[in-house]
Design an enzyme around this catalytic site. Structure first.
Site, PDB file in Angstrom:
ATOM      1  N   ALA A  17       3.454   2.512   2.782  1.00  0.00           N
ATOM      2  CA  ALA A  17       2.962   3.733   2.167  1.00  0.00           C
ATOM      3  C   ALA A  17       2.767   4.776   3.211  1.00  0.00           C
ATOM      4  CB  ALA A  17       1.679   3.464   1.449  1.00  0.00           C
ATOM      5  N   VAL A  45      -6.089   5.432   2.115  1.00  0.00           N
ATOM      6  CA  VAL A  45      -5.331   4.341   2.732  1.00  0.00           C
ATOM      7  C   VAL A  45      -3.843   4.656   2.722  1.00  0.00           C
ATOM      8  CG1 VAL A  45      -4.599   1.935   2.385  1.00  0.00           C
ATOM      9  CG2 VAL A  45      -7.034   2.520   2.302  1.00  0.00           C
ATOM     10  N   GLU A  46      -3.368   5.208   1.621  1.00  0.00           N
ATOM     11  CA  GLU A  46      -1.937   5.443   1.487  1.00  0.00           C
ATOM     12  C   GLU A  46      -1.414   6.546   2.392  1.00  0.00           C
ATOM     13  OE1 GLU A  46       0.418   3.860  -0.135  1.00  0.00           O
ATOM     14  OE2 GLU A  46      -0.916   2.360  -0.991  1.00  0.00           O
ATOM     15  N   THR A  47      -2.068   7.687   2.416  1.00  0.00           N
ATOM     16  CA  THR A  47      -1.464   8.848   3.106  1.00  0.00           C
ATOM     17  C   THR A  47      -2.458   9.696   3.909  1.00  0.00           C
ATOM     18  OG1 THR A  47      -1.753  10.322   1.198  1.00  0.00           O
ATOM     19  CG2 THR A  47       0.309   9.061   1.304  1.00  0.00           C
TER      20      THR A  47
END
Length: 378
Positions: free
Chosen positions: A39, A152-154
């Site tokens: 991600a 968390v992803e980006t």
């Protein structure tokens, strides 16, 4: 007939094309690796000598299959897939760690529950408080879980990936590493994502190579794969299009809708602490389903695991095992169906707990800032 989500996505893509824009957030150029799912997304460095799929018979066979199955012009699909480039770094990035790799929850957690993400999360919460509150009311997903995912992803849109999604999906569809224990299933999965990308691009009339994302083909602040975007993305800011690259509101609403679509139960906790006494066959039996909720609190207690604060909990639970390698003893939790819903983003207890704990830390820091402002303290 197109679904509402697909229609809105097509509008977003078409508007971007008409404006001469690639659907890429400016920060995506600074993308860096984040975690195993991809991600984030390592910055894309193209191979020194580009290798295109146009000369590959298996690529053209796949193009014909996609065209026939989805009713697309074969020549167009062949042309698009033929322009995709093999990315040699992508198979390496999806290859599991070598045998002997020791899982370490403490080390993993430190990559995500850390000051940069917490500060960025507080800024994000302040800037998009209304959308977060509205999403929580409408979907029943706590704001801190939504904030944890996007963080968390980006890192709240700072690292959305700079790979051409078509290149990434073509590579994973045609050159997924054969040594991977789930190579066949994962190849089929990515072929489905490639087909959806082509289908959406054709219906929208855009150049699919204008779209940037992760090395796994995920896109936007919420890092949705093409089929997830098609099924779960929503226009949450009401502007008539879905744009998770530039609209935080759309990302917030889409993440919440994704969770509802994957079984989120409003009002349920995500985890319970446990008093861990199980061992031997009892422990093995509790760990056998992995993170799939399979036991009531009473059944866990009968095998030596008391669910603290949830002794009478009747819904299914999973014993979550958090190995720490040399950093300390293994930790345990009881995970509910909502914990399992978070793992639909990434099949990993480490990932899900990082989302939960980052969201909690951001929420605490956000509330502390509010209280300080209310008392007149800087």
């Amino acid at each position: 007939m197109q679904s509402p989500a697909r229609t809105a996505l097509s509008v977003a893509f078409s508007m971007a094309l008409s404006l001469g824009l690639a659907l890429v957030h400016p920060a995506a150029a600074q993308a860096a690796p984040q975690h195993a799912k991809g991600a984030g997304k390592a910055a894309a460095s193209q191979p020194a000598a580009d290798i295109y799929y146009a000369g590959r018979p298996d690529a053209m066979l796949l193009a014909a299959e996609i065209a026939e199955h989805h009713g697309l012009p074969r020549e167009w699909v062949e042309s698009m897939l033929g322009q995709a480039r093999f990315l040699p770094q992508v198979p390496r990035l999806v290859t599991p760690p070598a045998r002997g790799f020791v899982k370490n929850w403490t080390v993993y957690r430190s990559r995500f529950v850390e000051p940069i993400r917490i500060r960025a999360g507080v800024d994000f919460w302040r800037a998009h408080r209304e959308a977060l509150e509205r999403a929580e009311r409408q979907f029943g997903v706590p704001a801190e879980i939504i904030v944890g995912i996007i963080g968390v992803e980006t890192i709240y849109g700072r690292q959305m990936g700079n790979f051409r999604v078509m290149d990434a999906l073509a590579t994973l569809s045609l050159d997924f590493p054969r040594a991977h224990p789930r190579a066949q299933a994962r190849t089929e999965y990515f072929r489905g994502e490639l087909a959806q990308m082509l289908l959406t691009a054709y219906r929208s009339g855009i150049d699919p190579f204008s779209i940037r994302g992760s090395y796994a083909g995920a896109m936007g602040m919420g890092q949705f794969m093409p089929t997830s975007w098609d099924k779960w993305a929503v226009d949450f800011d009401g502007d008539g299009r879905i744009d998770m690259f530039n609209s935080a509101a759309d990302a917030i609403g889409s993440v919440a809708n994704y969770f509802v679509g994957h079984g989120w139960q409003s009002g349920l906790p995500s985890t319970f602490a446990v008093d861990m006494q199980a061992g031997g066959q009892d422990l093995a039996a509790l760990q056998a389903p992995d993170i799939l909720p399979s036991f009531t609190a009473a059944q866990m207690a009968a095998r030596g695991v008391r669910v603290l604060g949830g002794e009478s909990y009747q819904r299914p639970l999973a014993l979550i095992t958090l190995e720490n390698g040399s950093s300390g003893p293994t930790q345990y939790l009881a995970g509910t169906e909502n914990f399992y819903a978070i793992t639909r983003y990434n099949w990993s207890a480490f990932y899900a707990l990082s989302v939960i704990e980052l969201g909690q830390r951001v929420h605490e820091a956000y509330r502390a800032g509010q209280q300080a402002s209310a008392s007149g303290n800087p």
